[in-house]
Structure formats: structure tokens, C-alpha cells
Design an enzyme around this catalytic site. Structure first.
Site, short mmCIF file in Angstrom:
data_model
loop_
_atom_site.label_atom_id
_atom_site.label_comp_id
_atom_site.label_asym_id
_atom_site.label_seq_id
_atom_site.Cartn_x
_atom_site.Cartn_y
_atom_site.Cartn_z
N GLU A 174 125.35 27.12 -4.91
CA GLU A 174 126.07 27.57 -3.72
C GLU A 174 126.46 29.04 -3.85
O GLU A 174 126.43 29.79 -2.89
CB GLU A 174 127.33 26.70 -3.53
CG GLU A 174 128.17 27.10 -2.33
CD GLU A 174 129.30 26.12 -2.03
OE1 GLU A 174 129.61 25.28 -2.90
OE2 GLU A 174 129.87 26.20 -0.93
N GLY B 153 130.25 16.87 1.23
CA GLY B 153 131.56 16.23 1.28
C GLY B 153 132.30 16.41 -0.03
O GLY B 153 132.38 15.48 -0.84
N SER C 192 135.42 18.89 -0.20
CA SER C 192 136.84 19.19 0.04
C SER C 192 137.56 18.03 0.71
O SER C 192 137.00 17.31 1.54
CB SER C 192 136.97 20.42 0.94
OG SER C 192 136.32 21.50 0.34
#
Ligand SMILES: Cc1cc2nc3c(=O)[nH]c(=O)nc-3n(C[C@H](O)[C@H](O)[C@H](O)COP(=O)(O)OP(=O)(O)OC[C@H]3O[C@@H](n4cnc5c(N)ncnc54)[C@H](O)[C@@H]3O)c2cc1C
Lengths: 414, 380
Positions: free
Chosen positions: A254, A135, A137
Site C-alpha cells: 500500500e 476491511g 479500519s
């Protein structure tokens, strides 16, 4: 014996042999349900269950989380995840469903969480029993991630959270979320804090998840609304106000540039019998040999040949860049290649899928719901889905800013 | 499966060699110095001239660079091809006018000749005798069997070799010539009778080029008729790696110089590099250079350790480097603005070197066509 095998440490060599043996006996076989091209498009609970079973089996066998310490549910080994990943790829296994958990949440919890929280959360994360989502964006905070408006306020030993997240992949299946939000309205970067929050148990009790539909027609991401959602303080990672630094740990993993290797399985083609691997330019050659073009095959067309070769060369250069990045004396700047990897991989992936659908010609107009679609309609679908990754995880324009500023030293565009 | 070393063969010796070359060029060959040497006459109809610093060449010979890829048994050092590639990258970064890369190319061809005469020629190269290949015909074909020179009954050569690199800087030529038994290779002294060198007027100021007319020129056979083209083919992966590395070096100079300019030149109250229309293409140049560099090292390494794959990987390297050469040069001129379009700005030295490199030994499309034939089979 391959080059990689020759360089194995004794621990790695023993583990590699173990993986090969285990995989030869425990490949899950052909899926019994329809599996989408990537985990970010998972929407059918039956497909999720089938993949979760595979993740649990490979975790129980010790192929997932090998490099994490035993206390947090890992294998306690050194540099063995890369071995397991390579062997799973070779064995053409299905992908793992809890990719956000393993790729982003696990390293962040591991580097920033309290010991009890790590021991509580990481085993079920790695086994895939608990699915995770990210969570970060919000409607007003995309590339400008620090512009978070979701607000957490401390009342007693609980945080009360209110706000609105978007594009939250896999939130519809997630038990847990890594959450970046604001705890101080006076400061942009230093006013952020980072939490891990149990969303599934709070559905209807402060948390609402609503699916968003992708341009392909698939689902997979969502918007998530928080209304007075209560979270224990022990689920805060690091200090209040230090959320930005914690988020950097998430983002570097990421983009494949973090210290921990993400467990990854894959290589299994989603359409049995069709070679669809967007990472391999030979798939384009095979496709071109099958498709007609002006009375010959597309493989006889000089322009198509040239374009396939361009992509094959880019693909090889990516592999060789990876090889060179490991030799520090052959790289001008320590981050120069690492910071390119997300950008070049996602653009190559996009360009391969684009060329593939060009090669298919008019038949590329047929979608996955048409039995006559070449390769099951997977190439045009892959092309459309390729934009997910050129946008997500830091849009490629923003990646170019980062490279220009951090590696070339050009002035900031902000 | 190949057993290429992970470090491309860049051991301690190769890395030291590269670092000493880097120092040598930064001490002796600033762009400013090269410009003063080779760019004295902008006249578009200037007389054709070959200017270079023979004194620096002598120093290079004393440093042993010409011996790097000559085998120990022939009197050289016997390092892998990546050593020559490492030097070529530094040469390109300095746009250094010398016969070094041509001499490397000749060395690799001679390494595949397997004759006593070739071994003797290699020994002379190790001692510093500059040598170049004269293997191209008038049409500029890179097919190793294409030549406009023929072998006479008495063993002398007649005909013309075209596009000979660094011709005025070398002492001897490795010439491909045809007879009815096929193409052989021959050693010819540039000062021998019957050798007429006609310098070409070329764009690249950091090189010289000529076509060379042979009329009954005396020659020593290096590779027998029917085997000369094979020696060239076998050496080609190394040759392509070297010219690719030159482009990588020149590309890096163009990138860094343009980045420096983009940091200092201010317009609209901002340094140019603030604007993404400048920043992003410069990043793209960097991506292209890195691709080219990794592929050039890969091809050079394969030449020594994985010969079955070397030509395929060399086609990849030269193709990628050729495209990068054009792109790095074009962005450098464009982002320097008006000053970049002048003779005074050093960028044109590298711009022109990249134009030349792009076509030397075949351009990007040519190599992709050959690569496609290898991996896809010939087109119907
Ligand atoms: C498939 C998919 C899955 C996703 N999953 C998740 C998830 O699980 N969790 C999560 O938190 N987020 C997720 N995202 C969101 C993703 O991180 C954002 O979409 C991304 O960061 C871009 O933000 P934005 O959509 O607001 O676009 P914007 O930031 O509005 O950008 C729009 C365009 O402008 C460009 N741009 C913006 N700023 C600049 C600049 N400074 N310089 C140059 N160009 C600029 C961008 O590159 C882009 O092309 C997902 C997105 C996609 C597409």
C-alpha cells in the site's frame, strides 16, 4: 531514446514497443461520463463501468499483472509492469478502478493464499471484473490497527464473523474484501487472522454496506457491518493467529515499498483542456500566469514565485531520491528513502493543491458546481481531497514515528 | 531528453574514493580533535587567527585529492564532479578546516579558462598547490561580472577582492578583474608584492576568510577580458554542488549527533527521543537532508553529462541545501538543551559552518529567484 529505455532488458524492450503500439491504437478517448479525480471517490456506477471497461481492455492486452505468473492470470514476465505503467502514463490513459485489489489484495493473496484460491481470485481481480475493498479500519482501530474488535469464530469448516468496519473505500462496489479481524481475544497482535471474503454475494445475508460522505460532499468510503457472516475456511490466508504478519504484506505494498509493482495507469486530465496534474509544478506556473494579482499576474509576484519554486524543488528531489534509492552505496539505511515515499508524496501533493488555490485568489471560492470556477474548481477540490491520503494508509504522524524508530533508532512512542 | 547515468556517476572509483575519505576523517578528525584545534579561544573579541592542521593537508595532497577533478592532460586524475562532491560531503561531515573545497572551486573555474596559463595552474593544483577564488566584490554579489578589482595598463591588478575563502591557507588566487573589455581572470601569488591580505573576523571557526587588497600586483592572465565571467558561470553548477554537499555532510553529522543524544538523555523517565516533539522534527531534518543530498548529486552529475540543465538543477540543490543547513543546525542546538547552547558542546562548530555555508555563493531565496527567472521568465 530516454535513459530508462536504454537500460531495458531484451524482454522489456520488446514489451515496451508492444505497449506503445497497443496504446497508440487503443486509447479509450475522452470519457463519456464524469470521472472523479481519483478512484477513491468513485460513486457513479456509470463512471465505474466506463473505467472497468478500460481496465479489462488493458488486462486482455497484457498490460496489467504482467509480472504475476500465468497460472494466476498474469503475464509471466519479469519487471515488465513498470514498463507498462510508464507507457500508460505517457499515453495519458485513465486510471484503473480496482486499485485496492491490485495494490493491496493481489500481492497479499499471492504471497499468502493457497494455490487454488490464487487461481480462483486473481484473474478476475487483475481484469477488474471483480472489485475489491480493504476491511482493516474500525471505529476503535485506526492508527492502532491491531486493536481489532471484529471477531471470527470457527464453527465446523465455516468462520462466523461479527463486527464493524469503517472508512472502507469502494465497499459499495466491491465483490470481495480483504479482512483483518480477531480470532483470539487474549492476545493483541498474535490474536489476529486474515481472510478474503465475498461481500457482494452476502449483501443482506450478514453484510451491510452504508455510505459515508466525505467533507468534499463526495462519497467513496463506507461502513460495513457483519452479523453472523459465514465464510469458508479456505478463504483464510496463512495460519490462524498470523494475521498481523499478513497485514504487513498488504501495508508495505500500500505504501509502495513492497516487492511487487502495482499496475497503474493514469495521466489523463479529468478536465479536458485544463492542465491539472498535482504531480507537476509547471501546472502551478501555468496557473499563475493566468491569474491576476494586484494588477499583474500571480506569476509576477515574488512571493508566489518563491513558493512555486520551493515545490518544484521538492518535486525534483522526490524524483532524485527515487534514483538514489536504487544505488545502495548512496543510502545510509536500506529503508531510509523507501519509508519516506508515502509521506513526502502526499505532503507535496497537499502543498501543491494549497498553493494552487491561493494563486486562484478569491476565485478559488467557486466550487465544481459553478461554471466560472477556474480549472473547473478542481484545485480546491484537490486540496480538500489531499487530506484523504495524508490520513489514510498510515497517517503521516505515524509514518514519522516509523521513520524515527526504524531508521533513526529512536525509542518507540507507544 | 537527458542521458544522465542512473547512479549519478558514482562508479567504483568514486565510491572507493569516498570510502577512503570517510576512513581518513574518522581516523584523523573527530569533532573532539577539531574542537581542540580551532575552538581554543571563545573570547568574542579574540584576535583573528587561522588555525588548521597542515600535516593532514599534506597527507591529503599525497592521497591525490587535489588532482581529482584536474584533467589527465593537465596532470590530474580527471574524475567527474561527483568525485569532488563525494569528498565535499565527507569534509562537511568532519567540519574539516582545509583549502580543499576552495581548491576544487578554483579547479572548476580554471577548467573553463582554456589558456596555457590555466593548464599550468591546474598542473600545480594537481601537485597540491592550494588555490582559491577571489571573485567577490564588497557588496558580496555572486554575479560573475561584479568585481572591485581592475586591470592596469601594464597587466597588474589594483583594487580589493572581498569574502575570499580559506585565503590564509592558499598559495595562489584566481582573481576576477575588470578592464574596459570586460572581466578577465588572473592568477596571483599570495606572497607577491602589492598583495595585502586582511583577515576577516568570522563566526565559522572551521574556515578563514579575508579581503585582499591589490596595488599594482603582478598577475598572469588566465582568461581574457570579457571571458572571465563566462568561465565562472560555466563552473558555477559544480561549485554550487560542492558547497551543497558540504552542507549535506554537516547536516548528517548534526542529525546523527542529536539522535544519539536523544537516545541517551533521559527526562521525565524517558529518553528525549521518545517524545514526538523531538522525534518528528528529527525525522523532518532527515527528509531535508535526503532531498538535499539527491539534488546535490543530481546537479553534479548534470554538470558532466547534461550541461544544458546543470545550472537549473544546481539552483535547486543550493536552495534546498541552504534551507536544510539552517534547519539541521537549529534543531541540533535546540534538542541538546542548555548544553547545546555552550561553547563546550561540539554542535556549535557545525552550527556555525552551516550558517556560513547557507550564504556562501548565495542563499536559498537568491537561488530560487534565479530558478524562477529560468523556468517562469523574468517577472514583470
Ligand atoms: C480517504 C480515506 C480512505 C480510507 N480507506 C480505507 C479503506 O479502504 N480501508 C480501511 O481499512 N481504512 C481506510 N481508511 C482509514 C485509514 O486507514 C485511517 O483513517 C487511518 O489509519 C487513521 O486512523 P483513524 O482515522 O482512526 O485516526 P486516528 O488513529 O484516531 O488518528 C487521529 C490523529 O492522531 C494521530 N495519531 C494517532 N496515533 C498516533 C501516534 N501514535 N503518534 C502520533 N500521532 C498519532 C494520527 O496521525 C491522526 O492525525 C481510509 C481513510 C481515508 C481518510
Amino acid at each position: 531514446m530516454s535513459d530508462a529505455e536504454k537500460k531495458d532488458t531484451p524482454e522489456q524492450a520488446e514489451f515496451r514497443a508492444y505497449c506503445q503500439d497497443w496504446l497508440s491504437k487503443n486509447h479509450p478517448g475522452k470519457p463519456t461520463v464524469k470521472i472523479p479525480q481519483g478512484a477513491l471517490e468513485l460513486s457513479d456506477p456509470a463512471a465505474l463501468e466506463w473505467l472497468k471497461k478500460w481496465q479489462k481492455a488493458s488486462y486482455d492486452a497484457g498490460l496489467i499483472g504482467c509480472d504475476y505468473p500465468k497460472e494466476v492470470g498474469g503475464g509471466g514476465m519479469t519487471n515488465c509492469q513498470v514498463i507498462a505503467n510508464a507507457e500508460m502514463q505517457k499515453a495519458k490513459t485513465p486510471y484503473l478502478p480496482n486499485i485496492i485489489g491490485m495494490g493491496m489484495a493481489a500481492p497479499t493473496v499471492f504471497f499468502h493464499g493457497q494455490d487454488e484460491v490464487k487461481a480462483e481470485l486473481l484473474p478476475k481481480l487483475l481484469s477488474g471484473e471483480h472489485m475489491w475493498c480493504q476491511g482493516f479500519s474500525e471505529p476503535g482501530a485506526g492508527s492502532d490497527l491491531a486493536n481489532q474488535q471484529t471477531f471470527a469464530e470457527l464453527k465446523g469448516d465455516k468462520w462466523i464473523i461479527n463486527g464493524h468496519k469503517v472508512w472502507t473505500s469502494l465497499a459499495h462496489f466491491a465483490d470481495w474484501m480483504i479482512l483483518l479481524c480477531r480470532t483470539d481475544k487474549g492476545e493483541k497482535y498474535n490474536g489476529l487472522s486474515y481472510f478474503v471474503v465475498p461481500i457482494k454475494s452476502a449483501l443482506g445475508k450478514g453484510v451491510t454496506v452504508r455510505p459515508l460522505i466525505k467533507l468534499t460532499g463526495e462519497t467513496g468510503f463506507n461502513e460495513v457491518l457483519f452479523e453472523d457472516f459465514e465464510v469458508d475456511d479456505r478463504y483464510r490466508l496463512d495460519e490462524v493467529g498470523n494475521g498481523w504478519a499478513v497485514a504487513m504484506t498488504t501495508l508495505s505494498h500500500e505504501r509502495g515499498a513492497g516487492p511487487l509493482v502495482t499496475p497503474a495507469s493514469g495521466g489523463m486530465s479529468v478536465e479536458e483542456g485544463e492542465s491539472l496534474s498535482t504531480s507537476n509544478a509547471m501546472a502551478l506556473v501555468d496557473l499563475a500566469k493566468k491569474q491576476k494579482r494586484s494588477g499583474k499576474t500571480a506569476a509576477d509576484d515574488a512571493v508566489i514565485r518563491d513558493e512555486i519554486m520551493q515545490l518544484m524543488i521538492r518535486r525534483e528531489s522526490m524524483v532524485q531520491n527515487g534514483r538514489r534509492a536504487a544505488v545502495s552505496s548512496l543510502v545510509e539505511h536500506p529503508a531510509r528513502i523507501a519509508l519516506q515515499s508515502k509521506l513526502v508524496a502526499t505532503e507535496l501533493n497537499q502543498d501543491m493543491a494549497e498553493l494552487a488555490y491561493h494563486i486562484e485568489g478569491m476565485a478559488s471560492s467557486l466550487y465544481v458546481n459553478d461554471d466560472n470556477a477556474p480549472a473547473g474548481g478542481q484545485w480546491p477540490l484537490a486540496y480538500m481531497n489531499s487530506f484523504g491520503v495524508t490520513i489514510a494508509a498510515g497517517a503521516n504522524e505515524v509514518q514519522r514515528n516509523i521513520l524515527g524508530e526504524r531508521v533513526l533508532g529512536l525509542p518507540k512512542s507507544k | 531528453m537527458s542521458i544522465q547515468p542512473k547512479n549519478f556517476g558514482f562508479g567504483e572509483d568514486e565510491t572507493m574514493l569516498r570510502d577512503s575519505a570517510r576512513k581518513f576523517f574518522s581516523d584523523n578528525c573527530s569533532a573532539d580533535k577539531i574542537h581542540n584545534l580551532v575552538a581554543t579561544d571563545p573570547n568574542i573579541h579574540r584576535s583573528i587567527d587561522c588555525v588548521w592542521d597542515k600535516n593532514l593537508w599534506q597527507q591529503i595532497v599525497e592521497l591525490g585529492w587535489t588532482a581529482v577533478c584536474v584533467s589527465e592532460s593537465a596532470g590530474g586524475i580527471g574524475m567527474p564532479a561527483v568525485a569532488a562532491v563525494a569528498l565535499a560531503e565527507e569534509v562537511g561531515k568532519a567540519a574539516f578546516p582545509s583549502p580543499l573545497l576552495s581548491t576544487f572551486n578554483a579547479t572548476f573555474v580554471l577548467n573553463h579558462c582554456q589558456s596555457e596559463a590555466a593548464t599550468a595552474a591546474l598542473g600545480e593544483i594537481a601537485e597540491g598547490k592550494a588555490t582559491t577564488l577571489a571573485i567577490t566584490n564588497q557588496e558580496g554579489s555572486w554575479d560573475a561580472s561584479a568585481t572591485d578589482v581592475s586591470v592596469n595598463n601594464d597587466g597588474s591588478l589594483s583594487g580589493t577582492a572581498y569574502f575570499v575563502q580559506d585565503a590564509k591557507k592558499v598559495a595562489q588566487l584566481v582573481v576576477s578583474a575588470a578592464s574596459d573589455k570586460g572581466v578577465g581572470l588572473y592568477l596571483v601569488d599570495t606572497t607577491a608584492g602589492g598583495v595585502q591580505m586582511v583577515a576577516d573576523g568570522i563566526i565559522d571557526l572551521t574556515r578563514d576568510q579575508a579581503h585582499i587588497e591589490f596595488s599594482n600586483a603582478s598577475a598572469i592572465e588566465l582568461a581574457a577580458p570579457g571571458t572571465g565571467n563566462l568561465a565562472i558561470d560555466q563552473a558555477m553548477p559544480a561549485i554550487l554542488s560542492i558547497v551543497s554537499a558540504d552542507m549535506v555532510g554537516a547536516g548528517e553529522w548534526l542529525l546523527q549527533t542529536t539522535v544519539e543524544y536523544a537516545k541517551t538523555r533521559v527526562q521525565f523517565d524517558r529518553p528525549l527521543g521518545f517524545f514526538q516533539a523531538v522525534k518528528h522534527p528529527l525525522v523532518n531534518v532527515m527528509l531535508d537532508i535526503d532531498r538535499s543530498k539527491s539534488l546535490a548529486y543530481n546537479a553534479a552529475c548534470a554538470y558532466d553529462t547534461d550541461p544544458d540543465n546543470a545550472l537549473r538543477l544546481a539552483h535547486m540543490a543550493k536552495s534546498q541545501a541552504g534551507d536544510m543547513a539552517v534547519f539541521s543546525a537549529s534543531r541540533a542546538v535546540q534538542f541538546h538543551g542548555g548544553i547545546g547552547f555552550t561553547w563546550e558542546c561540539f554542535v556549535h562548530l557545525f552550527f556555525k559552518r552551516q550558517m556560513h555555508n547557507q550564504v556562501l555563493f548565495g542563499d536559498a531565496k537568491y537561488h530560487r529567484a534565479l530558478l524562477a527567472d529560468m523556468v517562469m521568465g523574468a517577472a514583470a
